[in-house]
Design a protein around this motif. Structure first.
Motif, PDB file in Angstrom:
ATOM      1  N   ALA A  27      -2.323 -11.499  -1.833  1.00 37.54           N
ATOM      2  CA  ALA A  27      -1.993 -10.002  -1.521  1.00 37.54           C
ATOM      3  C   ALA A  27      -2.894  -8.942  -1.702  1.00 37.54           C
ATOM      4  O   ALA A  27      -3.418  -8.141  -1.038  1.00 37.54           O
TER       5      ALA A  27
ATOM      6  N   ARG B 175       0.425 -16.020  -4.924  1.00 37.27           N
ATOM      7  CA  ARG B 175       0.866 -15.255  -3.755  1.00 37.27           C
ATOM      8  C   ARG B 175       0.352 -13.597  -3.730  1.00 37.27           C
ATOM      9  O   ARG B 175      -0.045 -13.061  -2.834  1.00 37.27           O
ATOM     10  N   GLN B 176       0.714 -13.176  -5.089  1.00 36.06           N
ATOM     11  CA  GLN B 176       0.409 -11.783  -5.340  1.00 36.06           C
ATOM     12  C   GLN B 176      -1.227 -11.482  -5.311  1.00 36.06           C
ATOM     13  O   GLN B 176      -1.572 -10.578  -4.979  1.00 36.06           O
TER      14      GLN B 176
END
Length: 530
Positions: A142, A138-139
């Motif tokens: 991003a 997820r990071q």
């Protein structure tokens, strides 16, 4: 979170290190770092991540080497690296290192550089792997999205970010394309001349028939040596002594300045520019000029009846370019019978070169001579500095210079102190001018035209950034009529009587000298030089 931040900051610093050459304020964030960390975080397979990390590390090291080489080029030659033009320079750098440091030290330096590159690649690869493991999928997504947004906003320049690696590549590609365009334009220029039928013709300078015409290129003699306040305490007295000595000997002198196509090195491009009357500012242009068969001053003076001679004490290997240029006699280091010691890079001192040239070439010739002499005592590393020997008859085969073998500081030690380098530089120029003046007093007669000029300014380390590329020119003759054209109404701009050129007025380009000689020393209709 702390590990992620530290990893990003280190990656960011590495990427921004590629931007140190960039003018203006440095950016704060390298989008490369965000993108790399994001992409490596998305790749979960261990083997793939390791191979990609290695590939990225090798790519980073290659870019870092480009940037380092660019910095060296700016420091040494006053211009940026161009892979298209500078492909032959690594070999010359190796030769210079071996000559100045010796094989053992040069090999040791090469080993240290190779080891440093390998260590850097391993460190970058390790850091990339570590950074990729610190972020979740997820990071990582991003970060990737944020980097892409930054890329979209980059043209606006509204945020202090950069894509460091991509900019290095884009800049190099732009330089390569520009160099290709310039080389093609140079080729078209030669083709245009060919279409007019002028390329194969030479212009006989019959007003110099019977006169020896000598062009002495003084290595690294630039206008900074005359105008820089750091150097004037040495050169002002030298010029005063030079003017007094020439006047006492009944010689006249005219001085001016010409703009060289290069700075810090590649002397042969300046030589070719003067000889051909073409602006030869790159190795590519030089090759095009040679292969074209374009005429030069060598052809002009051969047409006039002169014997054509090149005295090249710095050339220690085969020089086919000399034959292409058309010299009848080429005297390189092997053919100049020097029995004295080498002086670091300098194979023989200027005083020996002048002495040998007079004894073995001029005195032995039954015909007028056109000669180019490459004078190298003022070539870096500028150590040792020799005195001018008062007894030229004692010079002989050069063994008289044996006391200076190994004299002076070791170049590697000297070059650790830029101020000491500058002091040695100006003392070397002082020596070169003193020797040339002494030669002129002894051997410039009523049938000699001696042109002394610099080939280029020294490196920016010596001149400072942004210095003019002009070099001084001193034209010496016993017959003042030979000098009249240079200062007459149609003379070269800024040229005037005496040994001091006008330091407030930029000079014409070197490529204008040939056409000027055509106009003023030939009764034949001059051929266009460009």
């Amino acid at each position: 979170m702390l590990k992620q931040l530290v990893s990003f900051l280190i990656l960011n610093a590495l990427c921004l290190a590629l931007q140190w050459w960039r003018p203006g304020p440095l950016p704060w964030v390298a989008l490369d770092a965000l993108l790399l960390m994001g992409l490596l975080g998305l790749i979960r397979a261990g083997d793939w991540r390791r191979w990609i990390a290695w590939a990225l590390a090798v790519g980073y090291v290659a870019l870092a080497l480009f940037v380092a080489a660019d910095g060296v080029m700016r420091l040494a030659l006053g211009r940026p690296l161009n892979l298209y033009l500078d492909s032959a320079l690594p070999g010359k750098v190796v030769d210079l290192a071996v000559t100045n440091l010796g094989y053992v030290w040069a090999l040791g330096l090469a080993a240290v550089l190779v080891l440093s590159v390998l260590v850097l690649a391993w460190l970058v690869r390790t850091l990339l792997l570590y950074a990729g493991r610190q972020v979740s999928v997820r990071q990582a997504k991003a970060m990737t999205v944020l980097a892409l947004v930054g890329l979209a906003l980059l043209p606006v320049r509204a945020i202090p970010v950069a894509v460091s690696g991509a900019e290095v590549l884009a800049t190099q590609v732009e330089r390569i394309m520009d160099a290709q365009a310039q080389t093609e334009a140079f080729s078209r220029q030669l083709n245009t001349v060919e279409s007019t039928g002028n390329r194969g013709r030479a212009v006989a300078m019959d007003r110099l028939a019977g006169d020896d015409v000598l062009i002495g290129f003084i290595e690294s003699y630039g206008v900074s040596a005359l105008g820089d306040p750091r150097y004037r305490p040495v050169l002002d007295p030298r010029l005063d002594a030079m003017e007094q000595a020439l006047s006492t000997a009944g010689l006249s002198v005219v001085s001016g300045r010409l703009r060289s196509p290069v700075q810090g090195g590649q002397s042969w491009l300046a030589h070719a520019t003067v000889l051909s009357g073409l602006w030869v500012d790159s190795a590519m242009a030089y090759d095009v000029m040679l292969s074209s068969g374009y005429t030069t001053l060598i052809d002009d003076f051969r047409q006039t009846g002169h014997d054509t001679v090149a005295v090249m004490p710095a050339i220690t290997r085969a020089w086919p370019e000399g034959r292409q240029l058309g010299y009848r006699h080429i005297y390189d280091a092997q053919r100049i019978d020097y029995a004295g010691p080498a002086l670091n890079w300098v194979t023989m001192p200027d005083q020996y070169t002048w002495s040998w040239f007079q004894r073995q070439v001029r005195d032995a010739s039954a015909t007028p001579i056109f000669a180019e002499l490459a004078l190298i005592s003022s070539h870096a590393p500028w150590v040792p500095i020799l005195p001018v020997l008062p007894d030229w008859q004692a010079i002989g085969d050069g063994q008289v210079f044996s006391p200076w073998k190994g004299a002076g500081e070791v170049p590697a030690e000297l070059w650790r102190n830029p101020e000491r380098v500058r002091q040695h530089y100006i003392r070397a120029i002082d020596y070169a001018l003193a020797v040339a003046t002494d030669y002129a007093i002894r051997h410039v007669d009523e049938h000699t035209l001696l042109i002394l000029l610099g080939d280029h300014q020294p490196a920016p380390l010596v001149t400072g950034e942004g210095a003019s590329r002009d070099v001084p020119v001193h034209i010496i003759a016993r017959d003042p009529d030979l000098l009249a054209p240079f200062t007459g109404p149609a003379g070269l701009p800024g040229f005037r009587r005496g040994v001091r050129p006008d330091l407030d007025r930029p000079g014409p380009r070197m490529d204008q000298l040939r056409s000027f000689l055509h106009i003023h020393f030939s009764t034949v209709s001059p051929v266009a030089s460009r």
